[in-house]
Scaffold this motif. Structure first.
Motif: not given
Length: 152
Positions: A42, A45, A89, A131, A133
């Protein structure tokens, strides 16, 4: 005259060969270079207000911060993080968390009012995290790793 040119050309080719540089290149030649860079999970963002874009620069181990304009992105900051960042994130307007695959950590980056930031804390989370979250509360944090999950 031609003999001197031939000797000079031969000397250059021998020198190139001694340096280990290729003297010929063909379209079908195979490189011995192996890329060991971790794959990104990821890498991008946007901030909640869509005013900043956060991007991972995995080869340089950095979080790059851009201001989002009408038709362009303007670089405003670059923050060194752990080795091989693969995921990020946005926690809130003042904090971005970066997952560092090779250094087995999460870098917590505090953002300043000028658009830049700095790492204020590093969490060691175990082998090769991939990752991260966020749920509704920080107590529901989950970091994924091929060898297990960290849940706090």
């Amino acid at each position: 005259m031609f003999r001197r040119i031939n000797y000079a050309l031969a000397y250059c080719l021998i020198s190139i060969g001694a340096l280990g540089l290729p003297t010929t290149v063909s379209a079908g030649s195979k490189s011995n270079f192996t890329l060991f860079e971790s794959g990104q999970v990821r890498p991008l963002a946007l901030s909640a207000d869509r005013g900043r874009l956060f991007a991972l620069n995995t080869p340089d181990n950095r979080l790059e911060i851009f201001k989002v304009g009408d038709q362009r992105l303007t670089p405003v900051g670059s923050v060194p993080v752990g080795l091989e960042p693969v995921a990020l994130a946005v926690r809130n307007d003042k904090e971005v968390w970066v997952v560092n695959h090779l250094s087995d950590s999460i870098s917590i980056v505090s953002l300043d009012d000028n658009g830049g930031g700095r790492v204020t804390r590093t969490l060691q989370v175990g082998d090769e995290p991939r990752d991260i979250v966020f749920a509704r509360s920080l107590s529901d944090l989950k970091a994924n790793s091929p060898f297990g999950n960290l849940v706090r």
